[in-house]
Scaffold this active site. Structure first.
Site, mmCIF file in Angstrom:
data_model
loop_
_atom_site.group_PDB
_atom_site.id
_atom_site.type_symbol
_atom_site.label_atom_id
_atom_site.label_comp_id
_atom_site.label_asym_id
_atom_site.label_seq_id
_atom_site.Cartn_x
_atom_site.Cartn_y
_atom_site.Cartn_z
ATOM 1 N N ARG A 19 61.954 56.529 4.215
ATOM 2 C CA ARG A 19 62.502 56.302 5.558
ATOM 3 C C ARG A 19 62.561 54.816 5.901
ATOM 4 O O ARG A 19 63.571 54.327 6.393
ATOM 5 C CB ARG A 19 61.691 57.060 6.611
ATOM 6 C CG ARG A 19 61.839 58.577 6.510
ATOM 7 C CD ARG A 19 60.937 59.289 7.475
ATOM 8 N NE ARG A 19 59.549 58.908 7.233
ATOM 9 C CZ ARG A 19 58.550 59.095 8.101
ATOM 10 N NH1 ARG A 19 58.766 59.654 9.260
ATOM 11 N NH2 ARG A 19 57.324 58.725 7.807
ATOM 12 N N ASN A 37 61.368 62.931 8.370
ATOM 13 C CA ASN A 37 60.858 63.834 7.340
ATOM 14 C C ASN A 37 60.950 65.263 7.846
ATOM 15 O O ASN A 37 60.621 65.535 8.999
ATOM 16 C CB ASN A 37 59.381 63.535 7.016
ATOM 17 C CG ASN A 37 59.214 62.325 6.115
ATOM 18 O OD1 ASN A 37 60.138 61.912 5.431
ATOM 19 N ND2 ASN A 37 58.026 61.758 6.110
#
Length: 93
Positions: A19, A37
């Site tokens: 990320r 996520n």
């Protein structure tokens, strides 16, 4: 013309700075949207930019950071939401 993509990345993509790295690339390319996520181990994001920028961004998504092992990237066009920036979020709102 700006386009919106819903993108799901599968594989070993959590716990490998996926990320954070993706946000850095998005900021560099000028892609707007968010990334998070999923509970099942996938990473989900929404991205908005022009076609050529999104192509470069998807190339990155297929690679990911050094320790990631991307097995699949699924992307579908969606409705434009005019995000202001690219954010890492904890969960879908």
């Amino acid at each position: 013309m700006i386009k919106h993509l819903n993108i799901t990345v599968k594989g070993k993509v959590q716990g490998v700075f996926y990320r954070k790295s993706t946000k850095a690339v998005a900021d560099q390319l000028g892609v707007r949207g968010f990334i998070l996520n999923e509970p099942n181990g996938d990473v989900y994001m929404e991205a908005e930019a022009d076609n050529s920028t999104l192509d470069m961004f998807l190339d990155w998504c297929n690679e990911g950071p050094e320790d990631a092992e991307v097995s699949a990237v699924e992307s579908h066009e969606g409705e434009l939401k005019n995000y202001r920036n690219f954010e890492v979020v904890k969960r879908r709102s």
